[in-house]
Structures are given as structure tokens and as C-alpha cells.
Design a protein around this motif. Structure first.
Motif, PDB file in Angstrom:
ATOM      1  N   GLY A   8      39.932  29.408  63.318  1.00  0.00           N
ATOM      2  CA  GLY A   8      39.105  30.461  62.750  1.00  0.00           C
ATOM      3  C   GLY A   8      39.618  31.841  63.106  1.00  0.00           C
ATOM      4  O   GLY A   8      40.553  31.998  63.890  1.00  0.00           O
ATOM      5  N   TRP A  58      36.972  28.495  57.763  1.00  0.00           N
ATOM      6  CA  TRP A  58      38.284  29.021  57.401  1.00  0.00           C
ATOM      7  C   TRP A  58      39.212  27.896  56.944  1.00  0.00           C
ATOM      8  O   TRP A  58      39.111  26.755  57.401  1.00  0.00           O
ATOM      9  CB  TRP A  58      38.892  29.756  58.592  1.00  0.00           C
ATOM     10  CG  TRP A  58      37.998  30.881  59.074  1.00  0.00           C
ATOM     11  CD1 TRP A  58      37.042  30.797  60.043  1.00  0.00           C
ATOM     12  CD2 TRP A  58      37.967  32.209  58.577  1.00  0.00           C
ATOM     13  NE1 TRP A  58      36.403  31.997  60.194  1.00  0.00           N
ATOM     14  CE2 TRP A  58      36.966  32.905  59.294  1.00  0.00           C
ATOM     15  CE3 TRP A  58      38.684  32.907  57.607  1.00  0.00           C
ATOM     16  CZ2 TRP A  58      36.654  34.235  59.074  1.00  0.00           C
ATOM     17  CZ3 TRP A  58      38.387  34.245  57.395  1.00  0.00           C
ATOM     18  CH2 TRP A  58      37.378  34.897  58.120  1.00  0.00           C
ATOM     19  N   THR A  86      31.351  27.779  53.213  1.00  0.00           N
ATOM     20  CA  THR A  86      30.656  28.853  53.934  1.00  0.00           C
ATOM     21  C   THR A  86      29.277  29.128  53.324  1.00  0.00           C
ATOM     22  O   THR A  86      28.266  29.222  54.036  1.00  0.00           O
ATOM     23  CB  THR A  86      31.497  30.130  53.924  1.00  0.00           C
ATOM     24  OG1 THR A  86      32.723  29.895  54.609  1.00  0.00           O
ATOM     25  CG2 THR A  86      30.749  31.280  54.584  1.00  0.00           C
TER      26      THR A  86
END
Length: 549
Positions: free
Chosen positions: A166, A161, A187
Motif C-alpha cells: 500500500g 492498492w 475500495t
């Protein structure tokens, strides 16, 4: 006056190839052939190959199953034609991306190769998360969100994030737009490294099946699929290709693929095409662009070459283009040579029976077809030069036994000459119309008086003569209206078809006897029946290939 040689003439075939008249005719046509060949190859043979490919694309006798076999055999030929295979795959991606999308969805290693080390591709496919008020995530973003919720115990920790902390699954489930805070590149890189299950997941596969991912980098996928075709002999790829060839039209495939072939490969394709052709002697087919090249293909066993096909196709289907080239100042030398040939042919006594002299010489069937084609082009050239007025055209029709009906065009007539030309059978409406016209005439009498003298001197027939004239001709059963622009080409093709029709049965009889000796007896009986009739009494219908099955 141009002689079209449409009468049925019997030529004596004594087997003497050195007949003086015929030899002179052939010598002059060979000279013409060299001139035309120099015209159509002035910029290389690629344009004449394009013409031939476009003509073959007009064929309507090839079934979907046959076209699949033809084009698959091209792709499987040795050595492998990578250029052709790449074009086929691009066509599939353009017209049926979902077919390829289903294949991609099954190959996790291909997907990992596509995204690994390429941030641009990662962001294009996976960063399409929905904001507040939007309907939902799209493309790879939808796959990440769905997979992450279903498999949060193995992959949620791999989500990166952008904020200081997060997001938990529970929070994101209630506020899906929080995915906009996801660091997509990092990610996906984590998923590539630590979450192999994602790349073979149903969630990712569903996002790929429409084939939209192919647009990100088409070349990458085309290159990979070519390797899979020839390196791995991938069953999935070949199934897609086979289905594509079965579903697409023959015309579309020819237009996009044949032009990529080198001449030897094109000839190989045409030889393969030969066995799938269904040639009929129905005269309705004679005007189809691909008909006579198909006939020549049917005779390929008689050593028809690529040059023969290119030349005949140019003469029959690009005759106007050839005439334009002849008039071009760049080709003055060729123009002068053609004029010399014409002068020589007009002065030669053999010119009065030239097409039949050609038929009477025992030469290769393909050579006869080509020479007759050349002679038909000469006639088109002569008609263009000699027939400039309606009277000259009608004289040509009468001399050559072509029945005609005039189709006058009165577009140039002033409105005042066409007034009242409609039907008078309208009863009350007709009377009312006449009264209105009478009233208008009274009102305009004074205004029109200034023009009376001019109208009195105006000759309606002169207007009619100055307008373009068209004709309905017996050459096509009075089915089309022909004007002086289209007549030379139409009549030249009609002459060629007539000569070929008179010679076709004998050619095909010889071929059938040669290729299928066991079928000779019934065919010879049919040949004898035809021989007992005049050519004009024969119904030229039925499939020639019936005796070759």
C-alpha cells in the motif's frame, strides 16, 4: 365571385330554431364538419391533439405563477400520472441538473443503492484520478482523495492498492498520481460496507452538486425520484419541481408535457387553464394562433368539448394542412363530398346570408363559433379555387369592400431596365456617374447593336404582369404584404374574426350576467352604450375578464 360577408348586417333573432334558410345552412355545414372530422382523425386523434397542444403553447396570457399551479395540479391529480412525472424529471435533469444534484447530495441511502453491486457505475464515477501533469482529480475520484486525507484515521486502511504494498498518506500527498494505482472497485465496495461517513460527507456532496452523476444512469434516478414524489411526498423533490415550473416558459412546458396527456386529462387541464386566461377584444390579438381556441376555452361552461376544440383549432390553425389532405388521392371520397356541399350551398338561397343566419339562431355559443369557423374554411377553399390571377383577387377585394394597394415585384426584369432608377440628387457624384455610363455605352455600342431589335420588341409591361403581385390590405391596416399563396388563409381568418367581433359582445355580456349577477348593473350600462353605436365605431379593446374577477 366569392362573397366574404364582411358588411355589417343585422339579423332578426325571433327565437325560431326551425328557420328554413338557417337550418339548411347549418345542415350543410354539419355535413362539412363530418368530412373534416374524418380527415383529421384518419390516423387517430393524436395528430389533432398535437395541433391543439401546439396552439395552446402559443398563449401569452398565463403568468409563471399560474403555469406552476396548472402543471403541479396535473402531477398531483389522482391516479398519479407516472409517465408525466417521469417526463418532468427528465426535463429538469436535462435543463437544470444542478437542482437535482443538490437533492442527491443529501440522500446517502440513494447513493449507496446506486453504487452497490454495480461495478460499471463505480468505475464511471470514482476512477477519474489525475495522471502526471494533469490539473487534478475529477468527480468521485476527487471526493475519495479529499475524504481519505481528511479522515485517514478511519478509512485509509480501506483503500485497496493494485501493487504489492500500500501507499502511505505522506507519499500520496506529495505524489497524487499514485492514486492511479488504487483498485477503485474494491475500495468503493469497502467504503460501502465499512465507511458510512463517506456517503454523507461534504466531500462527496460537493462532487455531486453539478448533477453530472445523473448522466450515468438517468432512468435509475428518474424512477427513484418518482417513488420519492408519490411514495414519500419528498419536500425536496417537490420544491425543485415547483421552481422548475415557475422558471420555464409556458410554451416549452406545453410542447413537452401536454402531448403525453390522455384526452380526459387534457380536457381537465384546459378547464383549469380557463380561469387563468385573460381574453382581450383588441383586434391585434385576433391573428394570434391561440386566440380563438382561448375564447372557446373561456366558454367551456357552455359545454365545449374536446372535439369542439380539436375541430376549431384544425380549421383555424391547420387550414392549409386540411386543404392538402383534401387534395390527397387517399381522400377522394371526402373531396367529392366537399364539392357536393359547395354546389348545394351555391344553389341554396340561404347561402347569400349564411354566417348571419347562423348567428341568428339560438344555439349554444360554442356551436355558433364552430359553425362560423367551418364557414370561414369553406371561403378559404373557394378562394383557392376561384382566385388564380391578380385581376381576380382585385375584383374580390373591390366586391367585398377591402381597400388595397399594389406591391409590384420586378425581380424578373433584366438589369438593363433597372439601370439609372436611383435618385438623381447626388450632385457631382450623379454627374460623374452619368459620364461613366456614357463612356461605357460608347464602348459597348458595337457589341449591343446585335440586340437592338430584340430590345425594341421587348415589352416591359409584360414582364411586370408575369411577375408575382402582392397587396397591402385594409384588413390588417396595410401592415403586411400578401400574395396569392397566403391570401386565402388570411382572408378566411379575417372573415371569421369579423363575424366573431360582431357577435362577441353579446356572448360575453350573457356570460358575465350569468356568472356575476352582482356586477350586472354596470355591465348592462356598458352594453347599452355599445348598443347605441354602429359596430364599426366600437373600439374593441379592454379585458373581457375584468368583469369576471
Amino acid at each position: 365571385m366569392v362573397e366574404l360577408f364582411l358588411a355589417e348586417l343585422q339579423c332578426k333573432d325571433d327565437g325560431n330554431d326551425k328557420d328554413d334558410d338557417a337550418t339548411r345552412s347549418i345542415s350543410m355545414l354539419k355535413k362539412l364538419e363530418s368530412v373534416i372530422w374524418s380527415l383529421i382523425t384518419s390516423n387517430g386523434r393524436s395528430e389533432s391533439r398535437l395541433w391543439l397542444c401546439n396552439t395552446i403553447a402559443c398563449s401569452d396570457s398565463v403568468t409563471p405563477q399560474a403555469q406552476r399551479e396548472l402543471f403541479v395540479s396535473l402531477l398531483r391529480s389522482k391516479p398519479s400520472n407516472v409517465t408525466l412525472a417521469s417526463q418532468v424529471l427528465r426535463m429538469i435533469i436535462e435543463r437544470r441538473p444542478n437542482k437535482i444534484g443538490h437533492v442527491i447530495a443529501k440522500i446517502s441511502r440513494l447513493l449507496k443503492k446506486f453504487f452497490k453491486g454495480n461495478p460499471r457505475r463505480i468505475l464511471q464515477w470514482f476512477s477519474n484520478f489525475a495522471g502526471v501533469g494533469e490539473s487534478g482529480h475529477r468527480k468521485g475520484a476527487r471526493a475519495i482523495s479529499q475524504f481519505s486525507f481528511v479522515n485517514r484515521d478511519i478509512c485509509w486502511e480501506e483503500l485497496v492498492w493494485k501493487g504489492n504494498h500500500g501507499q502511505s498518506p505522506a507519499v500520496v500527498a506529495t505524489k497524487p498520481h499514485y492514486f492511479l494505482d488504487l483498485d477503485v472497485q474494491r475500495t468503493v465496495e469497502n467504503f460501502l460496507e465499512y465507511v458510512p461517513e463517506f456517503w454523507s460527507s461534504e466531500e462527496l456532496a460537493n462532487s455531486l452538486k453539478d448533477g453530472e452523476i445523473l448522466q450515468i444512469d438517468t432512468k435509475f434516478f428518474v424512477d427513484c425520484f418518482v417513488d420519492m414524489m408519490y411514495g414519500e411526498n419528498s419536500k425536496d423533490i417537490w420544491e425543485v419541481i415547483n421552481e422548475f415550473f415557475l422558471e420555464e416558459s409556458f410554451s416549452y412546458l406545453c410542447h413537452h408535457l401536454l402531448i403525453l396527456l390522455e384526452e380526459p386529462d387534457l380536457v381537465a387541464f384546459l378547464k383549469s387553464l380557463q380561469k387563468y386566461l385573460t381574453i382581450t377584444m383588441d383586434s391585434k390579438c385576433f391573428t394570434r394562433p391561440s386566440y380563438w381556441p382561448e375564447v372557446l376555452l373561456f366558454m367551456l361552461d357552455d359545454c365545449a368539448s374536446a372535439s369542439d376544440l380539436l375541430l376549431l383549432n384544425a380549421i383555424l390553425n391547420q387550414s392549409r394542412q386540411l386543404l392538402r389532405l383534401v387534395r390527397d388521392q387517399e381522400h377522394k371520397e371526402q373531396y367529392d363530398t366537399i364539392e357536393e356541399v359547395l354546389l348545394e350551398m351555391n344553389m341554396s338561397p340561404s347561402s347569400s346570408n349564411a354566417p348571419f343566419g347562423i348567428k341568428g339562431i339560438k344555439k349554444r355559443k360554442v356551436e355558433v363559433v364552430k359553425l362560423l369557423g367551418l364557414y370561414s374554411w369553406i371561403l378559404q377553399y373557394q378562394m383557392l379555387q376561384n382566385c388564380e390571377t391578380p385581376e381576380s383577387w382585385e375584383a374580390l377585394f373591390l366586391k367585398n369592400g377591402i381597400s388595397f394597394r399594389r406591391v409590384e415585384n420586378y425581380d424578373l426584369l433584366p438589369d438593363r431596365f433597372s439601370e439609372g432608377s436611383g435618385s438623381d440628387s447626388g450632385g457631382w457624384n450623379s454627374s460623374k456617374s452619368k459620364r461613366k455610363k456614357k463612356q461605357k455605352t460608347r464602348k459597348k455600342r458595337r457589341r449591343n447593336s446585335d440586340h437592338r431589335d430584340a430590345d425594341a420588341d421587348f415589352d416591359v409591361s409584360s414582364v411586370r404582369q408575369s411577375s408575382d403581385r402582392s397587396w397591402l390590405l385594409s384588413s390588417d391596416g396595410y401592415s403586411s404584404s400578401w400574395n396569392k399563396v397566403d391570401l386565402p388563409e388570411h382572408l378566411a381568418k379575417y372573415c371569421f374574426s369579423t363575424w366573431m367581433k360582431q357577435n362577441l359582445f353579446q356572448c360575453y355580456a350573457e356570460m358575465i350576467i350569468e356568472r356575476r349577477p352582482n356586477r350586472t348593473r354596470p355591465f348592462l350600462a356598458k352594453k347599452a352604450t355599445y348598443a347605441s353605436k354602429s359596430l364599426k365605431d366600437i373600439r374593441w379593446e379592454g379585458t373581457m375578464g375584468d368583469h369576471l374577477q
